[in-house]
Design an enzyme around this catalytic site. Structure first.
Site, PDB file in Angstrom:
ATOM      1  N   GLY A 249       0.649  -1.254   0.221  1.00 24.97           N
ATOM      2  CA  GLY A 249      -0.116  -0.121   0.056  1.00 24.97           C
ATOM      3  C   GLY A 249       0.768   1.219   0.039  1.00 24.97           C
ATOM      4  N   GLY A 293       3.434  -3.467  -3.897  1.00 24.67           N
ATOM      5  CA  GLY A 293       3.577  -3.599  -5.352  1.00 24.67           C
ATOM      6  C   GLY A 293       3.710  -2.295  -6.028  1.00 24.67           C
ATOM      7  NE  ARG A 331      -3.809   3.198 -10.734  1.00 24.41           N
ATOM      8  CZ  ARG A 331      -3.607   4.654 -10.174  1.00 24.41           C
ATOM      9  NH1 ARG A 331      -3.179   5.563 -10.970  1.00 24.41           N
ATOM     10  NH2 ARG A 331      -3.891   4.816  -8.963  1.00 24.41           N
ATOM     11  CB  CYS A 362     -16.148   4.409 -29.090  1.00 23.29           C
ATOM     12  SG  CYS A 362     -15.545   4.484 -30.757  1.00 23.29           S
ATOM     13  CD  GLU A 363     -16.718   4.230 -22.805  1.00 18.27           C
ATOM     14  OE1 GLU A 363     -17.481   5.058 -22.295  1.00 18.27           O
ATOM     15  OE2 GLU A 363     -17.373   3.113 -23.281  1.00 18.27           O
TER      16      GLU A 363
HETATM   17  C1  LIG Z   1      -3.541  -8.287  -0.239  1.00 15.78           C
HETATM   18  C2  LIG Z   1      -2.737  -7.056  -1.123  1.00 15.78           C
HETATM   19  N1  LIG Z   1      -1.608  -7.212  -0.795  1.00 15.78           N
HETATM   20  C3  LIG Z   1      -0.957  -6.281  -1.475  1.00 15.78           C
HETATM   21  C4  LIG Z   1      -1.268  -5.218  -2.439  1.00 15.78           C
HETATM   22  C5  LIG Z   1      -0.563  -4.258  -2.951  1.00 15.78           C
HETATM   23  O1  LIG Z   1      -0.690  -2.982  -2.663  1.00 15.78           O
HETATM   24  P1  LIG Z   1       0.065  -1.777  -3.243  1.00 15.78           P
HETATM   25  O2  LIG Z   1       0.396  -2.013  -4.714  1.00 15.78           O
HETATM   26  O3  LIG Z   1      -0.622  -0.720  -3.035  1.00 15.78           O
HETATM   27  O4  LIG Z   1       1.401  -1.742  -2.620  1.00 15.78           O
HETATM   28  C6  LIG Z   1      -2.819  -5.312  -2.494  1.00 15.78           C
HETATM   29  C7  LIG Z   1      -3.464  -4.234  -3.564  1.00 15.78           C
HETATM   30  O5  LIG Z   1      -3.705  -3.070  -2.883  1.00 15.78           O
HETATM   31  C8  LIG Z   1      -3.509  -6.227  -1.878  1.00 15.78           C
HETATM   32  O6  LIG Z   1      -4.689  -6.268  -1.902  1.00 15.78           O
HETATM   33  N1  LIG Z   2      -6.070  -1.091  -9.013  1.00 18.58           N
HETATM   34  C1  LIG Z   2      -5.768   0.043  -8.111  1.00 18.58           C
HETATM   35  C2  LIG Z   2      -5.175  -0.586  -6.666  1.00 18.58           C
HETATM   36  C3  LIG Z   2      -5.886  -1.810  -6.436  1.00 18.58           C
HETATM   37  C4  LIG Z   2      -5.425  -2.267  -5.153  1.00 18.58           C
HETATM   38  C5  LIG Z   2      -5.582  -3.917  -5.184  1.00 18.58           C
HETATM   39  N2  LIG Z   2      -5.878  -4.284  -3.725  1.00 18.58           N
HETATM   40  C6  LIG Z   2      -5.129   1.083  -8.390  1.00 18.58           C
HETATM   41  O1  LIG Z   2      -4.646   1.250  -9.622  1.00 18.58           O
HETATM   42  O2  LIG Z   2      -4.775   2.119  -7.827  1.00 18.58           O
END
Ligand SMILES: Cc1ncc(COP(=O)(O)O)c(C=O)c1O
Ligand SMILES: N[C@@H](CCCC[NH3+])C(=O)O
Length: 444
Positions: A249, A293, A331, A362-363
């Site tokens: 996160g 991530g 996004r 087409c949006e």
């Molecule tokens: C269970 C879980 N772990 C990890 C992540 C990775 O989060 P982030 O990309 O914000 O680091 C997510 C997505 O939000 C998630 O749902």
């Molecule tokens: N897909 C989302 C985040 C999703 C998090 C998934 N747990 C984004 O682009 O910000």
């Protein structure tokens, strides 16, 4: 002015350079739209997590959340950087296994894993299945019994933390489709159920409070709440969690106003919170697992587009259309996400106008950026959008039967293709023309 991340700079030709490669040359060589990922920057981010934990809390594991950007090459990179891997579907699990990722370092998440997906994970012997709810707990126990095996699990718990981020990417509140809430007793009930099931071995708890988080206090609160739950579970059931997974996160910089926190500080903050809480509750310090991530790949990626039509509505707005859009980056349409951009072939030119960047779908909502300052723009210019490494390729679609772009890793002046551009043949390869509709040679 677009922020230049990592290895990005302007080169003597006045073009944007990334990973030692000229972005305009990359666009010509691989076509556009093109995702370009700075491999060294990705590796540096992985190492920032792994090394910080090694320094501050060796009993830990850094797990890359592959939903953010899952390809065979990326799984391999995560393995080379000594990380674990979080997968959330049979497709991500398949990708990881095909990449040769060690199954025992895989964490399998998801709020509705199907029976075939669970069986796939059991058969592959993934390290941990993170059980999200009581239905899954029973299903998994049955499937494990059928396979005459026991599976190692963690329980996904909802700590009731309201992280300050977009509503759609918050996940730790009680009113969430994810996890078992501590507050209403569901989490504790799941611990009792898991301990009573013969084919499940429970190792600890998981939570994930949301994504694109800048305020580290949210993590302190989550860690405290989780450690308090570890204590409650131990008092009520005698089970002492050996593993605590605090999810991912950590936020990144997209545009001005974003205030990402250094990885090292994030690590220190949660190590401190867990250590303090363990002392307070007289509990052994658990293994800490985190699942970043976005902060691994987000800032390392850019997307290159070619500018096509430019439409000026006098007194209203100038639309600059590119050869991609919501299909390669949904996004902005989904979360009103904001991005910075520049012209890769005019990287040193001064901005002279305000324009809006439109996609080709087409949006009307297919807009990548509203109101951005750019130099003189002409058809054929290469527009670069920054910080697209996370949740772009992985969320790309074929809407309007557009082709998903290619992905290249760049490093040391070399570009390696890691995902080919989709082809029209691939788009129709699963189409079936029923016999009764066949007029043409039966090629479908
Ligand atoms: C269970 C879980 N772990 C990890 C992540 C990775 O989060 P982030 O990309 O914000 O680091 C997510 C997505 O939000 C998630 O749902
Ligand atoms: N897909 C989302 C985040 C999703 C998090 C998934 N747990 C984004 O682009 O910000």
């Amino acid at each position: 002015m677009m922020k230049l991340y990592g290895s990005m700079k302007s080169n003597p030709a006045g073009h944007l350079e990334i990973g030692g490669c000229d972005a305009v040359t990359l666009a010509a060589e691989f076509g556009t739209p093109l995702y370009v990922m700075d491999e060294e920057q990705i590796r540096a981010n992985c190492r920032a997590y792994v090394h910080s934990f090694a320094r501050h809390y060796p009993n830990s594991e850094v797990v890359y959340a592959s939903k953010v950007f899952s390809t065979v090459a990326m799984c391999r990179l995560a393995e080379e950087e000594n990380m674990g891997l979080d997968v959330v579907s049979g497709g991500e699990l398949y990708t990881a296994l095909q990449a040769g990722f060690p199954a025992d370092r895989i964490y399998f998440h998801g709020n509705n894993k199907t029976a075939p997906e669970l069986l796939m994970a059991i058969d592959a012997k993934v390290g941990r299945i993170v059980v999200d709810n009581l239905h899954e707990l029973e299903l998994l126990n049955e499937l494990a019994a059928a396979r005459k095996t026991a599976v190692s699990i963690m329980l996904r718990v909802s700590p009731g933390i309201d992280a300050h981020t977009h509503h759609y990417i918050k996940t730790g509140m009680i009113d969430s489709k994810f996890g078992l809430a501590i507050a209403n007793g569901q989490a504790l009930a799941a611990v009792r159920a898991a301990l009573a099931r013969e084919n499940l071995a429970v190792h600890g708890f998981h939570c994930h409070i949301g994504s694109q988080i800048f305020d580290l206090k949210s993590y302190t609160e989550a860690a405290e709440s989780m450690m308090s739950f570890v204590r409650e579970a131990s008092v009520q059931t005698g089970f002492i969690a050996k593993e605590l997974n605090l999810g991912g996160g950590l936020g990144i910089f997209y545009t001005e106003g974003d205030t990402p926190q250094p990885i090292e500080r994030f690590v220190q903050e949660i190590v401190k919170a867990v250590t303090v809480a363990a002392g307070r509750y007289d509990l052994p310090r658990p293994k800490i697992i985190v699942e970043p991530g976005r902060s691994i790949v987000g800032e390392a990626g850019v997307t290159l587009y070619t500018v096509g039509s430019i439409k000026e509505i006098p007194g209203v707005r100038k639309y600059v259309a590119v050869d991609g859009g919501m299909t390669d980056n949904p996004r902005p349409a989904l979360y009103q996400a904001q991005y910075e951009a520049a012209l890769a072939n005019k990287i040193n030119h001064v901005s002279v106008q305000t324009v809006s960047i439109a996609g080709k779908c087409c949006e009307s909502g297919d807009m990548l950026i509203w109101d951005i300052e750019l130099p003189v723009v002409e058809p054929g210019d290469i527009l670069v959008v920054a910080a697209t490494g996370a949740y772009n390729y992985s969320m790309a679609s074929n809407y309007n039967r557009n082709l998903r772009p290619a992905v290249v890793f760049v490093q040391n002046g070399k570009a390696d293709l890691i995902v080919r551009r989709e082809t029209y043949e691939a788009i129709i390869q699963n189409d079936v023309l029923p016999e009764r509709m066949r007029k043409l040679p039966a090629q479908y």
